[in-house]
Design a protein around this motif. Structure first.
Motif, PDB file in Angstrom:
ATOM      1  N   LYS A  16       5.717  -3.290  28.138  1.00 22.46           N
ATOM      2  CA  LYS A  16       7.007  -3.162  27.437  1.00 22.46           C
ATOM      3  C   LYS A  16       7.632  -4.534  27.222  1.00 22.46           C
TER       4      LYS A  16
ATOM      5  N   ALA B 140       8.589  -6.423  23.712  1.00 21.56           N
ATOM      6  CA  ALA B 140       9.966  -6.858  23.438  1.00 21.56           C
ATOM      7  C   ALA B 140      10.068  -8.364  23.223  1.00 21.56           C
TER       8      ALA B 140
ATOM      9  N   PRO C  52      14.613  -3.817  27.649  1.00 22.77           N
ATOM     10  CA  PRO C  52      13.655  -2.724  27.446  1.00 22.77           C
ATOM     11  C   PRO C  52      13.180  -2.066  28.740  1.00 22.77           C
TER      12      PRO C  52
END
Ligand code: SF4
Length: 232
Positions: A13, A17, A205
């Motif tokens: 993640k 991001a 995130p």
């Protein structure tokens, strides 16, 4: 303690991001796969922002780009080229000492093992690990800088008093094939989102997976809104 699967999920993640952000200076220079360039740039980088290290490294390489040529430069000239990197006097001295050792002991080449790299002046585990990864394509450690030391603690993955301790714990927690990605993405993450002071938790995130978010950020916000309600 999160599982390895959860940790990999967070790394992915964070990777997505941070894709739009600039690569850390070591990753950028590492694209040359030139161990000497990686070694010298990382030797300049401690306690210095990438925006300062990058231009300083370019100025230095503009003057001399091999161990022999760098050693031939007077220390003052190296100092002038790399200023304003922090501790520029010590780093200039170390650059010359490193070049001397490379010429005397390693036929002018950068050695490709952690113990040999760690024997060079000013080279600690972070620099040695980065040279191994970006210079030689060998992932033997997780290079831990200030961001890689701080963020796993905020996330609640570990508690540590030193980067060396963090590295040891991370090597147990993070699957080996993610070690390089961890370093690259977490440096970018720390430079742009999970800042040392005032992390941007609101738009993070991985806030749902973060201990700091649950225990500090949300509580602070709750306290703020209670205060503003009282004032009304
Ligand atoms: S929620 Fe905040 S402290 Fe946690 S990882 Fe994201 S930016 Fe960092």
């Amino acid at each position: 303690m999160p599982s390895k699967k959860e940790i990999v999920g967070v790394i992915r993640k964070v990777g997505r991001a941070t894709k739009p952000f600039q690569l850390p200076i070591t990753t950028k220079i590492g694209q040359s796969h030139d161990p000497f360039r990686v070694l010298i740039s990382t030797a300049l980088s401690p306690q210095t922002r990438d925006t300062v290290t990058g231009p300083a490294f370019t100025r230095l390489m503009g003057l001399a780009s091999s161990p022999r040529a760098l050693l031939a430069l007077p220390e003052k000239k190296i100092q002038k080229a790399i200023y304003p990197v922090s501790f520029y006097r010590i780093k200039a001295k170390n650059v010359r000492r490193i070049c001397k050792i490379l010429l005397e002991k390693h036929k002018g080449k950068v050695p490709s093992s952690m113990p040999e790299l760690l024997a060079l002046p000013g080279v600690g585990r972070k620099i040695a690990g980065l040279v191994m990864i970006y210079g030689f394509g060998k992932t033997e450690s997780i290079p831990v800088d200030t961001h890689c030391h701080r963020i796993p603690q905020r996330l609640g993955w570990l508690h540590s008093r030193s980067p060396v301790e963090t590295e040891k714990k991370l090597m147990e927690l993070v699957p080996r094939k993610y070690w390089k990605e961890f370093n690259n993405t977490f440096v970018k993450f720390g430079q742009n989102i999970c800042l040392p002071l005032g992390p941007k938790c609101g738009g993070c995130p991985v806030s749902k997976q973060c201990k700091y978010y649950r225990e500090v950020y949300l509580n602070k916000n709750r306290a703020k809104s209670e205060l503003s309600l009282k004032k009304k």
